[in-house]
Design an enzyme around this catalytic site. Structure first.
Site, PDB file in Angstrom:
ATOM      1  N   LYS A  74       9.699  18.698   6.688  1.00  0.00           N
ATOM      2  CA  LYS A  74      10.363  18.126   5.506  1.00  0.00           C
ATOM      3  C   LYS A  74      10.200  18.985   4.244  1.00  0.00           C
ATOM      4  O   LYS A  74      11.048  18.941   3.360  1.00  0.00           O
ATOM      5  CB  LYS A  74       9.847  16.711   5.233  1.00  0.00           C
ATOM      6  N   ASP A 111      14.388   8.817   2.617  1.00  0.00           N
ATOM      7  CA  ASP A 111      13.194   7.974   2.782  1.00  0.00           C
ATOM      8  C   ASP A 111      12.983   7.176   1.502  1.00  0.00           C
ATOM      9  O   ASP A 111      12.710   5.973   1.540  1.00  0.00           O
ATOM     10  CB  ASP A 111      11.943   8.835   3.032  1.00  0.00           C
ATOM     11  N   GLY A 137       0.168   9.685   1.952  1.00  0.00           N
ATOM     12  CA  GLY A 137       0.658  10.747   2.824  1.00  0.00           C
ATOM     13  C   GLY A 137       2.148  10.972   2.601  1.00  0.00           C
ATOM     14  O   GLY A 137       2.679  10.720   1.514  1.00  0.00           O
TER      15      GLY A 137
HETATM   16  P1  NAD Z   1       0.374  10.484   6.872  1.00  0.00           P
HETATM   17  O1  NAD Z   1      -0.620  10.769   7.922  1.00  0.00           O
HETATM   18  O2  NAD Z   1       1.138  11.574   6.204  1.00  0.00           O
HETATM   19  O3  NAD Z   1      -0.335   9.645   5.694  1.00  0.00           O
HETATM   20  C1  NAD Z   1      -1.137   8.508   5.893  1.00  0.00           C
HETATM   21  C2  NAD Z   1      -2.139   8.421   4.744  1.00  0.00           C
HETATM   22  O4  NAD Z   1      -2.867   7.200   4.867  1.00  0.00           O
HETATM   23  C3  NAD Z   1      -3.163   9.555   4.744  1.00  0.00           C
HETATM   24  O5  NAD Z   1      -3.208  10.135   3.465  1.00  0.00           O
HETATM   25  C4  NAD Z   1      -4.472   8.865   5.128  1.00  0.00           C
HETATM   26  O6  NAD Z   1      -5.605   9.454   4.518  1.00  0.00           O
HETATM   27  C5  NAD Z   1      -4.237   7.461   4.585  1.00  0.00           C
HETATM   28  N1  NAD Z   1      -5.023   6.424   5.243  1.00  0.00           N
HETATM   29  C6  NAD Z   1      -5.174   6.209   6.567  1.00  0.00           C
HETATM   30  N2  NAD Z   1      -5.945   5.108   6.764  1.00  0.00           N
HETATM   31  C7  NAD Z   1      -6.281   4.634   5.542  1.00  0.00           C
HETATM   32  C8  NAD Z   1      -7.048   3.536   5.109  1.00  0.00           C
HETATM   33  N3  NAD Z   1      -7.640   2.694   5.963  1.00  0.00           N
HETATM   34  N4  NAD Z   1      -7.202   3.350   3.773  1.00  0.00           N
HETATM   35  C9  NAD Z   1      -6.613   4.198   2.903  1.00  0.00           C
HETATM   36  N5  NAD Z   1      -5.857   5.269   3.261  1.00  0.00           N
HETATM   37  C10 NAD Z   1      -5.700   5.480   4.575  1.00  0.00           C
HETATM   38  O7  NAD Z   1       1.363   9.426   7.523  1.00  0.00           O
HETATM   39  P2  NAD Z   1       2.823   9.052   6.991  1.00  0.00           P
HETATM   40  O8  NAD Z   1       3.808  10.017   7.517  1.00  0.00           O
HETATM   41  O9  NAD Z   1       2.735   8.844   5.507  1.00  0.00           O
HETATM   42  O10 NAD Z   1       3.089   7.673   7.758  1.00  0.00           O
HETATM   43  C11 NAD Z   1       2.301   6.499   7.482  1.00  0.00           C
HETATM   44  C12 NAD Z   1       2.844   5.359   8.351  1.00  0.00           C
HETATM   45  O11 NAD Z   1       4.172   5.067   7.925  1.00  0.00           O
HETATM   46  C13 NAD Z   1       3.001   5.722   9.836  1.00  0.00           C
HETATM   47  O12 NAD Z   1       1.834   5.364  10.543  1.00  0.00           O
HETATM   48  C14 NAD Z   1       4.183   4.890  10.290  1.00  0.00           C
HETATM   49  O13 NAD Z   1       3.733   3.693  10.916  1.00  0.00           O
HETATM   50  C15 NAD Z   1       4.882   4.518   9.016  1.00  0.00           C
HETATM   51  N6  NAD Z   1       6.260   5.071   8.910  1.00  0.00           N
HETATM   52  C16 NAD Z   1       7.218   4.229   8.481  1.00  0.00           C
HETATM   53  C17 NAD Z   1       8.502   4.698   8.330  1.00  0.00           C
HETATM   54  C18 NAD Z   1       9.585   3.761   7.889  1.00  0.00           C
HETATM   55  O14 NAD Z   1      10.723   4.198   7.731  1.00  0.00           O
HETATM   56  N7  NAD Z   1       9.293   2.483   7.658  1.00  0.00           N
HETATM   57  C19 NAD Z   1       8.811   6.034   8.598  1.00  0.00           C
HETATM   58  C20 NAD Z   1       7.795   6.884   9.034  1.00  0.00           C
HETATM   59  C21 NAD Z   1       6.507   6.387   9.174  1.00  0.00           C
END
Ligand code: NAD
Length: 290
Positions: A74, A111, A137
């Site tokens: 991305k 997004d 993230g």
């Molecule tokens: P990512 O790995 O880039 O970011 C996740 C972030 O959450 C990280 O910075 C991590 O440190 C933090 N984190 C993890 N557990 C935590 C906790 N207990 N407390 C605080 N922070 C915590 O992942 P991403 O790409 O941002 O995706 C996150 C989630 O979004 C995915 O697991 C997926 O289920 C969901 N998602 C949804 C869509 C949508 O369109 N609705 C699209 C893609 C992903």
């Protein structure tokens, strides 16, 4: 590529279970366009080892109408495009590329527009003054931008990795030109949530691989709204707890569907049916992560 058909693709890694191809193919057909949507996975032959630039060039010369871009490309895709929307350029993240008949590549970020549309539709009219977002993230970046530009005056962002929350806050504040976002620690997060209007989970917490919630949900009251980006399962532990406490809630399927709705419109110039796309999305089952 004749205008009555569509050739689309998703560039990324680990795309086997993605429901995006079926979603666009069904909506294309429903709009009278024979639609082929290819998975272009660089972990799989014959694209293994190919560069992003090579794949974009192949899509351009073979008449693709558009591409979605996902992890890990991305950010990397931006300098390879002929043009980028202001929003995607500011965010430094592109998930949708429109290819003109002349082969010009233009990048967008649906997004963030997808989350914003889901928020308006699912939580319209809720108080937005102060909100808390957990997770900074890739998705968190798009969500924070949407919140800061759709009514949230002050957004607290926390992450397991505090430096990520700080970096996200700095970057969004620079984009919106005000101190809209504040990176905070996870210690005492429940008190911060208690004093806010709403909370968004942008962590993987609540997915099948990460069950549970990112914070203690006993801090929620009926005055809170609660949004989750996780959509597998649709009913996460957070949303179940929030509903039990009387909160208004927004599940992750709205963002997932609306990012595709907005991408489809960019690809085709046709406004698709969000309800039909949502029904298609749900009918595909929710056993995958993308
Ligand atoms: P990512 O790995 O880039 O970011 C996740 C972030 O959450 C990280 O910075 C991590 O440190 C933090 N984190 C993890 N557990 C935590 C906790 N207990 N407390 C605080 N922070 C915590 O992942 P991403 O790409 O941002 O995706 C996150 C989630 O979004 C995915 O697991 C997926 O289920 C969901 N998602 C949804 C869509 C949508 O369109 N609705 C699209 C893609 C992903």
């Amino acid at each position: 590529m004749p205008r009555d058909s569509l050739l689309l693709g998703l560039i990324g890694q680990g795309l086997t279970l993605s429901r995006t191809p079926a979603l666009h193919e069904a909506e294309g057909l429903a709009n009278g366009r024979a639609t082929v949507y290819r998975r272009l996975d660089t972990l799989t032959d014959p694209l293994r080892g190919k560069s992003l630039a090579e794949i974009l060039d192949a899509a351009r010369i073979t008449g693709f109408n558009g591409l979605n871009i996902t992890h890990p490309y991305k950010q990397e895709v931006l300098p390879l495009l002929d043009g980028v929307s202001d929003q995607a350029a500011q965010l430094g993240s592109v998930n949708t590329v429109v290819i003109s008949p002349e082969g010009r590549l233009t990048g967008y970020n649906t997004d963030t527009s997808g989350f914003a549309r889901g928020l308006e539709e699912g939580l319209g009219g809720v108080p937005m003054a102060t909100a808390v977002q957990v997770g900074a993230g890739g998705v968190g970046n798009a969500v924070a931008y949407a919140l800061a530009t759709h009514g949230v005056e002050h957004l607290y962002v926390a992450d397991l990795e505090p430096a990520r929350a700080q970096a996200l806050a700095e970057s969004i504040n620079e984009i919106v030109g005000r101190k809209a976002v504040e990176g905070i620690g996870l210690d005492g997060i429940e008190e911060t949530i208690a004093g806010a209007s709403g909370v968004v989970n942008a962590t993987p917490m609540g997915t099948l691989h990460h069950p549970g919630t990112a914070f203690d949900t006993s801090c929620l009251t009926p005055d809170h709204w609660v949004a989750d980006v996780v959509y597998m399962p649709v009913e996460t532990q957070l949303l179940a707890d929030a509903r039990a406490r009387g909160c208004r809630t927004l599940d992750g399927t709205r963002m997932a569907v609306y990012q595709a709705v907005d991408a489809f419109e960019l690809f085709t110039g046709i406004a698709p049916s969000p309800e039909r796309m949502r029904q298609t999305f749900l009918s595909l089952g929710l056993a995958s992560a993308q």
